[in-house]
Structure formats: C-alpha cells, structure tokens
Design a protein around this motif. Structure first.
Motif, PDB file in Angstrom:
ATOM      1  N   GLY A  13       0.815  -1.209   0.000  1.00 56.86           N
ATOM      2  CA  GLY A  13       0.000   0.000   0.000  1.00 56.86           C
ATOM      3  C   GLY A  13       0.845   1.255   0.000  1.00 56.86           C
ATOM      4  O   GLY A  13       0.552   2.222  -0.725  1.00 56.86           O
ATOM      5  N   GLN A  14       1.897   1.279   0.796  1.00 65.87           N
ATOM      6  CA  GLN A  14       2.781   2.440   0.836  1.00 65.87           C
ATOM      7  C   GLN A  14       3.479   2.656  -0.499  1.00 65.87           C
ATOM      8  O   GLN A  14       3.675   3.797  -0.934  1.00 65.87           O
ATOM      9  CB  GLN A  14       3.800   2.265   1.962  1.00 65.87           C
ATOM     10  CG  GLN A  14       3.190   2.355   3.353  1.00 65.87           C
ATOM     11  CD  GLN A  14       4.135   1.888   4.438  1.00 65.87           C
ATOM     12  OE1 GLN A  14       5.092   1.145   4.172  1.00 65.87           O
ATOM     13  NE2 GLN A  14       3.875   2.289   5.669  1.00 65.87           N
ATOM     14  N   GLN A  15       3.856   1.568  -1.165  1.00 67.49           N
ATOM     15  CA  GLN A  15       4.464   1.687  -2.488  1.00 67.49           C
ATOM     16  C   GLN A  15       3.500   2.315  -3.487  1.00 67.49           C
ATOM     17  O   GLN A  15       3.873   3.195  -4.270  1.00 67.49           O
ATOM     18  CB  GLN A  15       4.914   0.305  -2.973  1.00 67.49           C
ATOM     19  CG  GLN A  15       6.102  -0.266  -2.203  1.00 67.49           C
ATOM     20  CD  GLN A  15       6.469  -1.660  -2.688  1.00 67.49           C
ATOM     21  OE1 GLN A  15       5.617  -2.426  -3.140  1.00 67.49           O
ATOM     22  NE2 GLN A  15       7.753  -1.996  -2.599  1.00 67.49           N
ATOM     23  N   LEU A  16       2.263   1.850  -3.462  1.00 67.00           N
ATOM     24  CA  LEU A  16       1.257   2.399  -4.370  1.00 67.00           C
ATOM     25  C   LEU A  16       0.985   3.869  -4.063  1.00 67.00           C
ATOM     26  O   LEU A  16       0.834   4.693  -4.979  1.00 67.00           O
ATOM     27  CB  LEU A  16      -0.040   1.590  -4.262  1.00 67.00           C
ATOM     28  CG  LEU A  16      -0.012   0.181  -4.847  1.00 67.00           C
ATOM     29  CD1 LEU A  16      -1.243  -0.608  -4.411  1.00 67.00           C
ATOM     30  CD2 LEU A  16       0.064   0.237  -6.376  1.00 67.00           C
ATOM     31  N   ARG A  29      -2.828  12.661 -14.157  1.00 66.00           N
ATOM     32  CA  ARG A  29      -3.997  12.406 -13.307  1.00 66.00           C
ATOM     33  C   ARG A  29      -4.641  11.052 -13.599  1.00 66.00           C
ATOM     34  O   ARG A  29      -5.130  10.383 -12.698  1.00 66.00           O
ATOM     35  CB  ARG A  29      -5.027  13.530 -13.495  1.00 66.00           C
ATOM     36  CG  ARG A  29      -4.570  14.872 -12.956  1.00 66.00           C
ATOM     37  CD  ARG A  29      -5.512  16.007 -13.395  1.00 66.00           C
ATOM     38  NE  ARG A  29      -6.887  15.719 -13.047  1.00 66.00           N
ATOM     39  CZ  ARG A  29      -7.435  15.998 -11.861  1.00 66.00           C
ATOM     40  NH1 ARG A  29      -6.703  16.561 -10.909  1.00 66.00           N
ATOM     41  NH2 ARG A  29      -8.716  15.737 -11.636  1.00 66.00           N
ATOM     42  N   THR A  30      -4.640  10.651 -14.852  1.00 61.29           N
ATOM     43  CA  THR A  30      -5.279   9.385 -15.218  1.00 61.29           C
ATOM     44  C   THR A  30      -4.562   8.208 -14.572  1.00 61.29           C
ATOM     45  O   THR A  30      -5.194   7.347 -13.938  1.00 61.29           O
ATOM     46  CB  THR A  30      -5.289   9.216 -16.746  1.00 61.29           C
ATOM     47  OG1 THR A  30      -6.022  10.294 -17.332  1.00 61.29           O
ATOM     48  CG2 THR A  30      -5.943   7.890 -17.120  1.00 61.29           C
ATOM     49  N   ALA A  31      -3.246   8.173 -14.705  1.00 61.63           N
ATOM     50  CA  ALA A  31      -2.489   7.077 -14.098  1.00 61.63           C
ATOM     51  C   ALA A  31      -2.538   7.161 -12.574  1.00 61.63           C
ATOM     52  O   ALA A  31      -2.625   6.137 -11.880  1.00 61.63           O
ATOM     53  CB  ALA A  31      -1.041   7.110 -14.580  1.00 61.63           C
ATOM     54  N   ALA A  32      -2.499   8.388 -12.044  1.00 57.74           N
ATOM     55  CA  ALA A  32      -2.570   8.557 -10.587  1.00 57.74           C
ATOM     56  C   ALA A  32      -3.883   8.019 -10.036  1.00 57.74           C
ATOM     57  O   ALA A  32      -3.905   7.358  -8.982  1.00 57.74           O
ATOM     58  CB  ALA A  32      -2.411  10.033 -10.224  1.00 57.74           C
ATOM     59  N   ALA A  33      -4.975   8.277 -10.730  1.00 61.26           N
ATOM     60  CA  ALA A  33      -6.276   7.787 -10.279  1.00 61.26           C
ATOM     61  C   ALA A  33      -6.291   6.263 -10.220  1.00 61.26           C
ATOM     62  O   ALA A  33      -6.827   5.664  -9.277  1.00 61.26           O
ATOM     63  CB  ALA A  33      -7.378   8.291 -11.210  1.00 61.26           C
ATOM     64  N   GLN A  34      -5.706   5.624 -11.207  1.00 61.47           N
ATOM     65  CA  GLN A  34      -5.686   4.164 -11.233  1.00 61.47           C
ATOM     66  C   GLN A  34      -4.846   3.583 -10.103  1.00 61.47           C
ATOM     67  O   GLN A  34      -5.241   2.636  -9.427  1.00 61.47           O
ATOM     68  CB  GLN A  34      -5.155   3.697 -12.589  1.00 61.47           C
ATOM     69  CG  GLN A  34      -6.055   4.067 -13.763  1.00 61.47           C
ATOM     70  CD  GLN A  34      -5.409   3.796 -15.102  1.00 61.47           C
ATOM     71  OE1 GLN A  34      -4.209   3.500 -15.197  1.00 61.47           O
ATOM     72  NE2 GLN A  34      -6.195   3.900 -16.171  1.00 61.47           N
ATOM     73  N   VAL A  35      -3.666   4.175  -9.875  1.00 58.99           N
ATOM     74  CA  VAL A  35      -2.770   3.674  -8.835  1.00 58.99           C
ATOM     75  C   VAL A  35      -3.355   3.945  -7.452  1.00 58.99           C
ATOM     76  O   VAL A  35      -3.342   3.066  -6.567  1.00 58.99           O
ATOM     77  CB  VAL A  35      -1.375   4.314  -8.987  1.00 58.99           C
ATOM     78  CG1 VAL A  35      -0.507   4.000  -7.773  1.00 58.99           C
ATOM     79  CG2 VAL A  35      -0.700   3.815 -10.255  1.00 58.99           C
ATOM     80  N   LEU A  36      -3.893   5.137  -7.238  1.00 54.87           N
ATOM     81  CA  LEU A  36      -4.427   5.483  -5.913  1.00 54.87           C
ATOM     82  C   LEU A  36      -5.702   4.709  -5.603  1.00 54.87           C
ATOM     83  O   LEU A  36      -5.991   4.438  -4.436  1.00 54.87           O
ATOM     84  CB  LEU A  36      -4.680   6.990  -5.829  1.00 54.87           C
ATOM     85  CG  LEU A  36      -3.402   7.836  -5.768  1.00 54.87           C
ATOM     86  CD1 LEU A  36      -3.735   9.322  -5.888  1.00 54.87           C
ATOM     87  CD2 LEU A  36      -2.639   7.573  -4.469  1.00 54.87           C
ATOM     88  N   ALA A  37      -6.455   4.329  -6.623  1.00 54.89           N
ATOM     89  CA  ALA A  37      -7.628   3.475  -6.387  1.00 54.89           C
ATOM     90  C   ALA A  37      -7.191   2.118  -5.842  1.00 54.89           C
ATOM     91  O   ALA A  37      -7.856   1.545  -4.972  1.00 54.89           O
ATOM     92  CB  ALA A  37      -8.422   3.310  -7.675  1.00 54.89           C
ATOM     93  N   ARG A  38      -6.070   1.614  -6.341  1.00 50.25           N
ATOM     94  CA  ARG A  38      -5.522   0.351  -5.805  1.00 50.25           C
ATOM     95  C   ARG A  38      -5.001   0.551  -4.389  1.00 50.25           C
ATOM     96  O   ARG A  38      -5.199  -0.292  -3.509  1.00 50.25           O
ATOM     97  CB  ARG A  38      -4.426  -0.167  -6.717  1.00 50.25           C
ATOM     98  CG  ARG A  38      -4.919  -0.647  -8.083  1.00 50.25           C
ATOM     99  CD  ARG A  38      -3.769  -0.799  -9.065  1.00 50.25           C
ATOM    100  NE  ARG A  38      -2.746  -1.718  -8.569  1.00 50.25           N
ATOM    101  CZ  ARG A  38      -1.498  -1.750  -9.003  1.00 50.25           C
ATOM    102  NH1 ARG A  38      -1.097  -0.893  -9.938  1.00 50.25           N
ATOM    103  NH2 ARG A  38      -0.648  -2.619  -8.515  1.00 50.25           N
ATOM    104  N   ALA A  39      -4.354   1.697  -4.135  1.00 48.89           N
ATOM    105  CA  ALA A  39      -3.856   1.984  -2.784  1.00 48.89           C
ATOM    106  C   ALA A  39      -5.010   2.116  -1.793  1.00 48.89           C
ATOM    107  O   ALA A  39      -4.891   1.726  -0.626  1.00 48.89           O
ATOM    108  CB  ALA A  39      -3.036   3.274  -2.806  1.00 48.89           C
ATOM    109  N   ALA A  48      -5.256   7.778   3.473  1.00 47.21           N
ATOM    110  CA  ALA A  48      -4.334   8.686   2.775  1.00 47.21           C
ATOM    111  C   ALA A  48      -4.603   8.684   1.275  1.00 47.21           C
ATOM    112  O   ALA A  48      -4.599   9.742   0.624  1.00 47.21           O
ATOM    113  CB  ALA A  48      -2.897   8.285   3.067  1.00 47.21           C
ATOM    114  N   ALA A  49      -4.832   7.508   0.703  1.00 48.06           N
ATOM    115  CA  ALA A  49      -5.135   7.421  -0.727  1.00 48.06           C
ATOM    116  C   ALA A  49      -6.471   8.085  -1.038  1.00 48.06           C
ATOM    117  O   ALA A  49      -6.620   8.810  -2.038  1.00 48.06           O
ATOM    118  CB  ALA A  49      -5.147   5.956  -1.171  1.00 48.06           C
TER     119      ALA A  49
END
Length: 300
Positions: A13-16, A29-39, A48-49
C-alpha cells in the motif's frame, strides 16, 4: 557487511501511495487515479489514498458520486471502527453510506410525526463526531441551517472547516455546556447508548432544554434487541453500562457502552420532560439496531 536499519519494510500500500503521489506531481492524473484506487484498497493507507483522490477530484472519487464533501478526518474514531471491523469489506464506502442511511432514517422518523426535515429551520446535531452524518445533513438543509456540537474540540473544528456549518464545544457533564440558543430539532444519535447512569437523565434534561418551543428532541438508545445481540443482562431498572467504547478521545467511565430497556427510558422521560412529551417511539429504527424516541416541546 550489511547495514542494520530500524526502518520497517515498505508495504504494498505504501508503495502504491508513493507511486500515486509521484504521478500527481508529474501531472498524470489518469495514471494517478488508477494507482491510488488500488492503494485505497490497502487498509494501512486507505485514508491517505482516499484523501488524495478527493483533494484532486480524480476519477473514482466519492464526491463525484455522492455530490458532497467526502473528506474524512484522520482523527475520526468511527471511521477507525469501520476500518478495523472484520465485516467491512470497503470501509470508506461503508462509512460514507452509513451517514446517508442515517439521513434517510431520520427523515422517515420525522415524517411519522409530521415534521419533515426539509421544513426544519434550525437543526442541532449533538455528539456529532467528525461529521459522518453532518456532511449529509448539510447537503440536505444547507450548512447555514446546521449547528454541530461535540466534546472533542478537533471534531467541532473539522466540521466547521470542512462542511461550513456552525459549531460549539460541548462538555463532559451537561451542566457545563454553554448553549448558544434553542433549536427546532435537536438530534442526538448514539449518545445515550454510551452514557453512565450518573449522567443519563441529566443529559436528557439538558438536551430537552435546548429544544425551541414547538420543536423536537430525537435520540437513540441500545434497546432490548441490542442487549440480546451482545448477550447483555440488564439490571432491575433495565440498565447496563460497561466502561468501553470505540472512542479513543473520551474517558470510558464518561462514555462507555450502555443498554436500556424501554421502561428505563420512559421513566427518565417522565421525570425530566414529562411522559406526555413523548410523541413517537420506534424500536430498532436506526441501523436496525438502535431504538428511537421523539419528544416534542410545547409551544407557549
């Protein structure tokens, strides 16, 4: 020779979360949304995510779905309860949906006494916490019609800052509360389900005093169904208190877990406000778990 370090291993989770922050910094923003949704699915970084997704209005934000401010305080004990509870598969969704459910249940209760919430000029939400319900109430009524109060200073300030409502600090004992005025509806969700015997009736009297003439006091209790569910035996008066609760901010002797039979509640209503002030009683109304009581103050 390998260096010895005291640092803990970095979790998935911290890595994501760090990857998402980096993508935001680069404007992706597009890639950030995908990664933070996983976090957000990782419990150690879920809040935090969530905060980053909401702050930046990314795809997948709860605000985009619910149409209200979905910011959650890091100090929110109720969110912490959902986060730790084994039955909660999605603590963020469950927490936010729970506030919406409370709004619908309050509206149904007020319809039963012909006092629609949307026609109520001024509402006090007492023991409001960090806004689990406040955010929904402010959207329904507009923040200018909502006042919150809690004994935890940070909780009141969070709701004032985040939702734009008015607020004032409560106190550990009812006699020390400085009430700014009276209100057409005083809503007290799950306070009487935590009070010891010494202050139970005193809080009822104080809160009834905060109701404007012609207005309503609505409060909830752990009743007989809740007592059976938790294998609690009530005493001869229909009362049980344990010095333990989900709150980390309030002394457990002052705010524990309380169960009350209807007979106990009705006796306290008769002593403080008068038995004829009770206009509606609804067993297991809130969350299919807590009983609801509605008292009306006589207009002059």
């Amino acid at each position: 020779m390998t260096a010895i370090t005291d640092s803990l291993p970095v979790t998935p989770g911290q890595q994501l979360l760090e990857e998402g922050r980096g993508l935001l910094a680069r404007g992706d923003r597009t890639a950030a949304a995908q990664v933070l949704a996983r976090a957000r699915d990782e419990r150690d970084v879920a809040l935090a995510a969530h905060a980053l997704i909401e702050e930046h209005g990314l795809v997948g934000s709860f605000a985009n779905v619910m149409g209200l401010d979905c910011t959650i305080s890091e100090e929110d004990d109720i969110f912490g309860f959902f986060l730790r509870h084994p039955s909660s598969r999605n603590p963020l969704r469950d927490y936010l949906a729970d506030g919406w459910r409370t709004l619908s249940e309050l509206m149904l209760l007020l319809e039963a006494v012909d006092k629609p919430l949307l026609n109520t000029p001024r509402v006090l939400e007492f023991a409001s916490g960090h806004g689990r319900f406040t955010r929904h109430l402010a959207k329904a009524l507009g923040p200018q019609r909502v006042v919150v109060s809690d004994v935890v200073p940070g909780a009141v300030e969070f709701s004032r800052r985040t939702f734009g409502v008015e607020g004032f600090l409560s106190a550990g004992v009812p006699e020390d509360v400085r009430w700014p005025g009276q209100y057409d509806l005083v809503f007290v969700l799950s306070l009487f389900s935590h009070l010891p015997r010494a202050t139970w009736a005193r809080w009822l009297q104080a809160l009834y005093g905060a109701v404007a003439p012609g207005g309503l006091l609505v409060f909830s209790t752990h009743g007989l169904k809740a007592a059976r569910f938790d294998n609690v035996t009530l005493d001869d008066e229909g009362f049980f208190f344990a010095a333990s609760s989900e709150s980390n901010a309030i002394d457990a002797q002052e705010y524990g877990t309380t169960f009350t039979a209807p007979e106990f509640v009705l006796a306290r209503i008769a002593e403080t406000a008068g038995a004829d002030r009770l206009v509606h009683q609804a067993p297991v109304h809130f969350w299919n778990h807590q009983d609801a009581y509605v008292l009306r103050k006589v207009a002059p």
